[in-house]
Structures are given as structure tokens and as C-alpha cells.
Write a protein that holds these residues in place. Structure first.
Motif, short mmCIF file in Angstrom:
data_model
loop_
_atom_site.label_atom_id
_atom_site.label_comp_id
_atom_site.label_asym_id
_atom_site.label_seq_id
_atom_site.Cartn_x
_atom_site.Cartn_y
_atom_site.Cartn_z
N PHE A 13 0.82 -1.21 0.00
CA PHE A 13 0.00 0.00 0.00
C PHE A 13 0.86 1.27 0.00
CE2 PHE A 13 -3.08 -3.13 1.37
CZ PHE A 13 -4.19 -2.76 0.64
N LYS A 51 -7.24 2.08 -2.64
CA LYS A 51 -6.95 3.37 -1.99
C LYS A 51 -7.64 4.52 -2.72
CE LYS A 51 -2.51 3.77 -1.85
NZ LYS A 51 -1.08 3.94 -1.62
N SER A 52 -7.62 4.48 -4.03
CA SER A 52 -8.26 5.52 -4.83
C SER A 52 -9.77 5.52 -4.60
CB SER A 52 -7.94 5.29 -6.31
OG SER A 52 -8.52 6.27 -7.10
N ARG A 55 -10.46 7.11 -1.28
CA ARG A 55 -10.15 8.55 -1.33
C ARG A 55 -11.21 9.33 -2.10
NH1 ARG A 55 -4.80 7.58 -1.94
NH2 ARG A 55 -5.02 7.29 -4.15
#
Length: 118
Positions: A13, A51-52, A55
Motif C-alpha cells: 500500500f 486506496k483511490s 479517497r
């Protein structure tokens, strides 16, 4: 995929995937395509997409409206009472947020229980 093969990747990550590959994976996921096999060999792209996704949620997983509740609960000094307060807040999350949160926690717990390879 991340649990099966990605956990052996150093900096999973932390290390970013190539921008073009990440963009292509996100487009494939947005289209609900079943042709994701080409990404199975790149756990950094999959981790980057996760993660995107988190976010770019229109509202944070823990929600703007519940921010004060999270802060108040986290400031409770007694660990048992703090945990109980956090459980109550989690239970009050909107249905979709709770489902996402449950999946992330499940993933985290699976990672934490994996034996460390040497």
C-alpha cells in the motif's frame, strides 16, 4: 487477489502502481467488466485502486455528519466504554457505509492473521 498473492509484495500500500495501469483498472472496474485477469499479476495496481476508491468516495466512509461522535468516542478514557461507544457509532453508520467498513475491517483482520513468511 490481495489476500491470495498481494501480501507477499513489499510495500503493497506504499508503492504506487503505474498511473496508466491504475487508470485502466479503475475504468475496467467502473464498467463492471469481468476482464480483470491482466491485473492479477499487479497487486500494487489493485491496492492502488482500493486506496483511490476510498479517497474518491463522495462522503468519507465514517461520514461527515458523524465526525463529532467519532471524536467524542475516541476521547473516552475507559477502554471498555470507548469500545462500546465505537460499536454504537459503527452500528449507526448508513447501510452502504457499514457494508464497506465491514469489508475493510474483514480484509484487515485477514491480513493480521496471516502467517509471516520468512
Amino acid at each position: 487477489m490481495l489476500l491470495e498473492t498481494g501480501m507477499r509484495e513489499e510495500g503493497l500500500f506504499r508503492i504506487a502502481a503505474g498511473a496508466s495501469k491504475l487508470k485502466k483498472l479503475k475504468a475496467a472496474l467502473d464498467c463492471s467488466t469481468s476482464q480483470l485477469e491482466e491485473f492479477y499479476s499487479d497487486p500494487h495496481a489493485v491496492a492502488g485502486a482500493l486506496k483511490s476508491y476510498l479517497r474518491e468516495l463522495p462522503e468519507p466512509l465514517m461520514t461527515f455528519s458523524m465526525y463529532d461522535e467519532w471524536i467524542q468516542a475516541s476521547n473516552i478514557s475507559d477502554p471498555d466504554k470507548r469500545l462500546q461507544a465505537l460499536w454504537v457509532i459503527c452500528d449507526n453508520l448508513p447501510k452502504a457505509h457499514k457494508a464497506n467498513f465491514r469489508q475493510i475491517i474483514s480484509f484487515y483482520l485477514s491480513v493480521m492473521n496471516m502467517p509471516v513468511e520468512q
